[in-house]
Motif scaffolding. Sequence first.
Motif, PDB file in Angstrom:
ATOM      1  N   UNK A 216       0.888  -1.866   0.038  1.00  0.00           N
ATOM      2  CA  UNK A 216       0.104  -0.343   0.054  1.00  0.00           C
ATOM      3  C   UNK A 216       1.022   1.334  -0.053  1.00  0.00           C
ATOM      4  N   UNK A 217       2.011   0.882   0.778  1.00  0.00           N
ATOM      5  CA  UNK A 217       2.914   2.002   0.888  1.00  0.00           C
ATOM      6  C   UNK A 217       3.812   2.527  -0.669  1.00  0.00           C
ATOM      7  N   UNK A 218       3.503   1.746  -1.698  1.00  0.00           N
ATOM      8  CA  UNK A 218       4.064   1.876  -2.954  1.00  0.00           C
ATOM      9  C   UNK A 218       2.442   2.340  -3.903  1.00  0.00           C
ATOM     10  N   UNK A 219       2.019   2.072  -3.560  1.00  0.00           N
ATOM     11  CA  UNK A 219       0.804   2.883  -3.826  1.00  0.00           C
ATOM     12  C   UNK A 219       0.607   4.274  -3.578  1.00  0.00           C
ATOM     13  N   UNK A 220       0.483   4.555  -2.536  1.00  0.00           N
ATOM     14  CA  UNK A 220       0.396   6.072  -1.979  1.00  0.00           C
ATOM     15  C   UNK A 220       2.254   6.638  -2.792  1.00  0.00           C
ATOM     16  N   UNK A 221       2.490   6.290  -3.040  1.00  0.00           N
ATOM     17  CA  UNK A 221       3.752   6.733  -3.164  1.00  0.00           C
ATOM     18  C   UNK A 221       3.915   7.182  -5.010  1.00  0.00           C
ATOM     19  N   UNK A 222       2.641   6.860  -5.458  1.00  0.00           N
ATOM     20  CA  UNK A 222       1.728   6.635  -6.896  1.00  0.00           C
ATOM     21  C   UNK A 222       1.532   8.005  -7.038  1.00  0.00           C
ATOM     22  N   UNK A 223       1.041   7.505  -6.362  1.00  0.00           N
ATOM     23  CA  UNK A 223       0.098   9.050  -5.991  1.00  0.00           C
ATOM     24  C   UNK A 223       0.621  10.067  -5.737  1.00  0.00           C
ATOM     25  N   UNK A 224       1.837  10.281  -4.922  1.00  0.00           N
ATOM     26  CA  UNK A 224       2.266  10.999  -3.624  1.00  0.00           C
ATOM     27  C   UNK A 224       3.549  10.616  -4.140  1.00  0.00           C
ATOM     28  N   UNK A 225       4.446  11.294  -5.387  1.00  0.00           N
ATOM     29  CA  UNK A 225       6.276  11.392  -5.464  1.00  0.00           C
ATOM     30  C   UNK A 225       6.525  11.350  -3.782  1.00  0.00           C
ATOM     31  N   UNK A 226       7.465  10.434  -3.347  1.00  0.00           N
ATOM     32  CA  UNK A 226       8.748  10.642  -2.292  1.00  0.00           C
ATOM     33  C   UNK A 226       9.166  11.507  -2.530  1.00  0.00           C
TER      34      UNK A 226
ATOM     35  N   UNK B 220       3.378  14.053   7.196  1.00  0.00           N
ATOM     36  CA  UNK B 220       3.222  12.707   7.453  1.00  0.00           C
ATOM     37  C   UNK B 220       1.821  12.537   7.661  1.00  0.00           C
ATOM     38  N   UNK B 221       1.276  13.647   7.565  1.00  0.00           N
ATOM     39  CA  UNK B 221      -0.160  13.634   7.561  1.00  0.00           C
ATOM     40  C   UNK B 221      -0.978  12.894   6.871  1.00  0.00           C
ATOM     41  N   UNK B 222       0.066  13.338   5.561  1.00  0.00           N
ATOM     42  CA  UNK B 222      -0.545  13.249   4.276  1.00  0.00           C
ATOM     43  C   UNK B 222      -0.295  11.604   3.821  1.00  0.00           C
ATOM     44  N   UNK B 223       0.232  11.190   3.988  1.00  0.00           N
ATOM     45  CA  UNK B 223       1.441   9.540   3.931  1.00  0.00           C
ATOM     46  C   UNK B 223       0.368   8.907   4.689  1.00  0.00           C
ATOM     47  N   UNK B 224      -0.187   9.216   6.013  1.00  0.00           N
ATOM     48  CA  UNK B 224      -0.452   8.417   6.668  1.00  0.00           C
ATOM     49  C   UNK B 224      -2.026   8.500   6.605  1.00  0.00           C
ATOM     50  N   UNK B 225      -2.565   9.853   6.134  1.00  0.00           N
ATOM     51  CA  UNK B 225      -4.062   9.287   5.373  1.00  0.00           C
ATOM     52  C   UNK B 225      -3.769   9.165   3.880  1.00  0.00           C
ATOM     53  N   UNK B 226      -2.847   9.107   3.176  1.00  0.00           N
ATOM     54  CA  UNK B 226      -3.248   8.763   1.669  1.00  0.00           C
ATOM     55  C   UNK B 226      -2.810   6.402   1.896  1.00  0.00           C
ATOM     56  N   UNK B 227      -2.196   6.023   3.055  1.00  0.00           N
ATOM     57  CA  UNK B 227      -2.183   4.929   3.828  1.00  0.00           C
ATOM     58  C   UNK B 227      -2.942   4.364   3.427  1.00  0.00           C
ATOM     59  N   UNK B 228      -4.109   4.834   4.369  1.00  0.00           N
ATOM     60  CA  UNK B 228      -5.133   4.199   5.750  1.00  0.00           C
ATOM     61  C   UNK B 228      -5.717   4.631   4.187  1.00  0.00           C
ATOM     62  N   UNK B 229      -6.406   5.137   3.770  1.00  0.00           N
ATOM     63  CA  UNK B 229      -6.943   5.119   1.906  1.00  0.00           C
ATOM     64  C   UNK B 229      -6.697   4.041   1.348  1.00  0.00           C
ATOM     65  N   UNK B 230      -5.377   3.247   1.190  1.00  0.00           N
ATOM     66  CA  UNK B 230      -5.444   2.540   0.662  1.00  0.00           C
ATOM     67  C   UNK B 230      -5.587   1.102   1.164  1.00  0.00           C
TER      68      UNK B 230
ATOM     69  N   UNK C 267      15.752   8.015  -6.820  1.00  0.00           N
ATOM     70  CA  UNK C 267      16.706   7.128  -6.770  1.00  0.00           C
ATOM     71  C   UNK C 267      15.337   6.002  -6.978  1.00  0.00           C
ATOM     72  N   UNK C 268      14.116   6.293  -6.118  1.00  0.00           N
ATOM     73  CA  UNK C 268      12.438   5.533  -6.579  1.00  0.00           C
ATOM     74  C   UNK C 268      12.286   5.102  -8.304  1.00  0.00           C
ATOM     75  N   UNK C 269      13.211   6.128  -9.543  1.00  0.00           N
ATOM     76  CA  UNK C 269      12.908   5.980 -10.456  1.00  0.00           C
ATOM     77  C   UNK C 269      13.568   5.393 -11.562  1.00  0.00           C
ATOM     78  N   UNK C 270      14.397   4.195 -10.521  1.00  0.00           N
ATOM     79  CA  UNK C 270      15.644   3.805 -11.654  1.00  0.00           C
ATOM     80  C   UNK C 270      14.852   1.843 -11.529  1.00  0.00           C
ATOM     81  N   UNK C 271      15.974   1.582 -12.342  1.00  0.00           N
ATOM     82  CA  UNK C 271      15.721   0.021 -12.173  1.00  0.00           C
ATOM     83  C   UNK C 271      15.439   0.123 -10.549  1.00  0.00           C
ATOM     84  N   UNK C 272      15.021  -1.321  -9.903  1.00  0.00           N
ATOM     85  CA  UNK C 272      15.280  -1.844  -8.646  1.00  0.00           C
ATOM     86  C   UNK C 272      14.946  -0.397  -8.046  1.00  0.00           C
ATOM     87  N   UNK C 273      14.810   1.017  -8.017  1.00  0.00           N
ATOM     88  CA  UNK C 273      14.153   1.581  -7.333  1.00  0.00           C
ATOM     89  C   UNK C 273      13.118   1.226  -6.341  1.00  0.00           C
ATOM     90  N   UNK C 274      11.947   0.820  -6.865  1.00  0.00           N
ATOM     91  CA  UNK C 274      11.122   0.934  -5.710  1.00  0.00           C
ATOM     92  C   UNK C 274      10.628  -0.883  -5.549  1.00  0.00           C
TER      93      UNK C 274
END
Length: 437
Positions: A23-33, A46-56, A112-119
């Motif tokens: 679910x965190x990876x889903x969050x980072x697709x909606x909110x760039x790291x 932190x508030x944004x991350x937790x809210x989006x994580x709870x939704x996922x 780095x999250x956009x590089x191969x293996x970054x995810x």
Amino acid sequence: MRLPGTRYQEPGWEQVRKLLGQCSLEVFKRCDPGELLAPAPAGEALALYVDLLAECLHAAGRSVRAQAAGNSYGDSVAELALLLAYELAARPSDWAAFRTALAGEHARVPGFWRQPGGEALLRKKVNDMFALLRDKVDADNYQAACGRPCSPNRIYAYRMLDTAYGEIARLFGNWREHRVQVGAILGRPLETALPIEVRQLASIAGCRPEWILRWSATLERFTGSPGPLHTRSKRFDSLKDNAVKIGEMLAEIGEYETLSANRDRDWLQDADTSAAWLEDYWRVLDESEAGSGACGTPGPDLILDALEDEPDAARAAEPAEPAGAADGEPLHAQRAQSVSLPPHFVIVAGAAQDPGSWSARMLADDSLAVRLAVYLKLLGPDDDSYPDAWRDPATNGLPTMAQLAALDAVSLPTLRKRRDAAIARLSAAAPSKGRNE
């Protein structure tokens, strides 16, 4: 491992960790790291991350992984994951450490999250954050339950000792194959007879502290890596060469294991049985009242009398009606329920595989049970590539061979024979697949 107040120390944690990472990876697709590293106040990120994580997490709540048991107290994987996400919101220091780790990787490899293996690296950072957080949460709850001080590192030490016991029990169970190492653990060379310690080790309460110390000492010799009590790490300094303290911690784990051995299952089983009996009673009573004038169905108090009056030979001649047939359940649903799988398992699991894949085309003429048996043999019960619909909610892995045989209404030897024949076809076709694709 169960300790008072803890919720995250049992095998279900692995699925909690995977759900949080997914679910965190889903969050980072909606909110760039990169937004998390911006100069904005850490509290807003932190508030944004937790809210989006709870939704996922809520969106994934109906998946097999989310509904699986997270521990033996009755908490599901989804519930434990959501609680840990909200714990993170109340502990900004853990979030700050996560941001620092991201910033360090970003400085070394920008974006780095956009590089191969970054995810995968991003997911590892998330896993590390929640792994540290779960020990802090369980340490706090342990202190509240016992009234004794407890640090996250102590929780980690408890878990190490429980893991060590499990490994010792495995070696003892196969002592003939590991005769030299088991002898080193026991402190004497073994003869051909079964060692009495092997027969007596029934739980962690019977594990001796000197065995833990010797087991750790043998690991470098037999596995090539030093044991947890024989490394330069200071994590277990308080346990190194301290058999008394190890014994106290083993005894505590064993004592609570004994106290909570029933895990409410006996009572819950009785409750389910009583509820089922009442449902059957009222169903029979309603059918009796509704049909007594038309077909003379006897009331519930007269059923036994009617059976006693019926000749044994006549009853024996009647064909047995499968369980659930009276309710009009399909045969595949009856078989699935008989082995504790969801009623629609065969239909849902059969539709889950991509019909265009090579393996699906090769196994198209085989039953679902045979196809899953092939994957179980080749990839094991818990490969990440399996669709959730294939998994048994009780284990979050593929059904066992016994369950699959029951789904096909065949014996285990027959299912194994069909599985092996399917694997042989796949092996024979593999070379031509490589040439054609």
